[in-house]
Design a protein around this motif. Sequence first.
Motif, short mmCIF file in Angstrom:
data_model
loop_
_atom_site.label_atom_id
_atom_site.label_comp_id
_atom_site.label_asym_id
_atom_site.label_seq_id
_atom_site.Cartn_x
_atom_site.Cartn_y
_atom_site.Cartn_z
N SER A 1 3.89 21.76 -13.96
CA SER A 1 4.24 20.54 -14.68
C SER A 1 5.35 19.77 -13.95
N SER A 2 6.34 20.48 -13.42
CA SER A 2 7.40 19.83 -12.66
C SER A 2 6.83 19.18 -11.40
N ALA A 3 5.90 19.87 -10.75
CA ALA A 3 5.28 19.32 -9.54
C ALA A 3 4.52 18.04 -9.86
N THR A 4 3.85 18.02 -10.99
CA THR A 4 3.10 16.82 -11.38
C THR A 4 4.03 15.64 -11.60
N LEU A 5 5.16 15.88 -12.27
CA LEU A 5 6.13 14.81 -12.50
C LEU A 5 6.69 14.30 -11.17
N LEU A 6 7.07 15.21 -10.28
CA LEU A 6 7.65 14.82 -9.00
C LEU A 6 6.67 14.04 -8.14
N SER A 7 5.41 14.46 -8.14
CA SER A 7 4.42 13.81 -7.28
C SER A 7 4.20 12.36 -7.67
N LYS A 8 4.16 12.07 -8.95
CA LYS A 8 3.95 10.70 -9.41
C LYS A 8 5.25 9.89 -9.33
N ALA A 9 6.39 10.54 -9.58
CA ALA A 9 7.68 9.84 -9.51
C ALA A 9 7.96 9.36 -8.09
N TYR A 10 7.44 10.07 -7.09
CA TYR A 10 7.62 9.64 -5.70
C TYR A 10 6.95 8.29 -5.46
N SER B 1 -1.42 16.85 -7.48
CA SER B 1 -0.02 16.90 -7.91
C SER B 1 0.70 18.19 -7.54
N SER B 2 0.02 19.32 -7.59
CA SER B 2 0.70 20.58 -7.29
C SER B 2 1.17 20.63 -5.84
N LEU B 3 0.31 20.19 -4.94
CA LEU B 3 0.68 20.18 -3.52
C LEU B 3 1.71 19.10 -3.22
N LEU B 4 1.44 17.88 -3.66
CA LEU B 4 2.36 16.78 -3.38
C LEU B 4 3.72 17.00 -4.04
#
Length: 528
Positions: A258-267, A514-517
């Motif tokens: 879930s954190s990875a998903t937030l970070l990937s889109k926030a970028y 999202s998990s990778l990004l």
Amino acid sequence: MQPFIATMYKVRQAFYAAIIKSLLRTKSLLQTIFNIWISPPVIKGENVDEDGAICGGKVLLLSPFLVDVAKAFEESKKSSVLMALSNGLRDQFGESLLDNPLNMLPSYNHQLPSGDERGTYLALDVGGSTFRIALIELSGRKSESIGTTILKRDSFKITNDVKQLKGMLFFDWMAERMGETLSGQQEGHDMSEVPLSMGMSWSFPIEQTSLRSGLLQGMGKGFLAAHGLLGHDLGDLIQDSCSRKGLNVQLNAIVNDSSATLLSKAYLDQTTRFAVILGTGTNAAVHLPVHIFSPPKFGIRPASWHDSATHVIVNTELSMFGRGILPYTRWDKALIAGHPRPEFQPLEHFVSGGYLGEIVRLILVEGIQTAGLFGGVVPPSLKEPYSLETETLSHIESDISPTLSSAQQLFLSRHPTTHPPTLADMRALRAIASLVSHRACGVLAAGIHALWQLRNDAESITAQSSSHTLVAYNGSVLENYPGFRVSCQKQLDDLVEASGSKKGVIELMYAEESSLLGAAVAVACIDG
């Protein structure tokens, strides 16, 4: 007498037509059933065969069982009920910010990306059935490209044999796969000198002790990697395996999905403050100010972290909330009565792909046994719990043809029976699936709205002044189940408007890879 009979026949036809017209015009319970259960030719006023709801100008009675099912789910459709659920969830979130060690967990990620981060990173995604590896180049939010480029990507199936690898053997297997991906790979990075910075999305429990460290816990799902290594530092275990394989890499960040998903889109979009995962399970992340947490929630962290952290990405463990406030039906109660941990993840039972099929199965079996659906014969496979998959329901709801032929063929291929379902049976099954999935959309919308309210309260933002905010999402249900995202967004809009804000203030937005990004972005935020 003949003119009189003809006149009465016309009156009766007009009466039936008026009833149907009224039902189709209103937002009543029966309209919901008609919209779902009656085929398109019926709604258009055409005659259909004996399986339809109208035949030869006569109205056939709806199944009392379907009416009963619809009534049971009608309560959860009301905006007042969803608002009460949202308020109840917000209260539960607030309580968990103080002392619950299982949820509302502040991560070590306190920085959201600026969008200016650049570089080449190795990203790992360790899931329950797949190990994915990607070499990712970040070029910045304002670059001419899309901001992220996957230079190379590999996916490896985690078979049962791999799951059986004990202790370091599993991490050595990971390192070997990483070596295969990096073999001959030189794009944008000199592998021979500076270690390649690496981030990992880890879909299993750990007790995180720093951004790149966490104490390994039991993994479940048949994995034996924690055998003999419980309590060891996950970052060190992976780093040691990579060193033994001669890989010049350095693990700098561990994040959950879930954190990875937030970070990937926030970028890519700076208005992102939430993330939702909805597949077999469900979870959510939110960016919150640190002052709303009680100090014990942070555990032991260096003073430097507290000095620099004003906000933090929070792993909510959303699935664990909702106890005592969710809109239970008798089928939900039957599901949890047979569950080994009935109170552990109450909200997940209502929304996730791991349970939607089971709720529909329980309803369908009751309808077969008590109301004569499917000729009163339960397909043998449906006698087994969790045998009706949510994916099957997704295909059935995708079939909008008058005959539901593809839905029927798919169902029979997966659940053969001596009494093949009629068109009316398939319409009934489709109606049940739609009621269950629609309720799931509402419950998820209430959960997102509750997090939005929680953040507004924490930031002293009124609903009227709340600005546009993105909720990054991924997961098979939100991505693939027909109409799910649209229905969830609609119910979320209704809740936002009922709170005094504008429609569209909260927007669900797909977060690709999202998990990778997200793993790569987590590292990039450190490198600055």
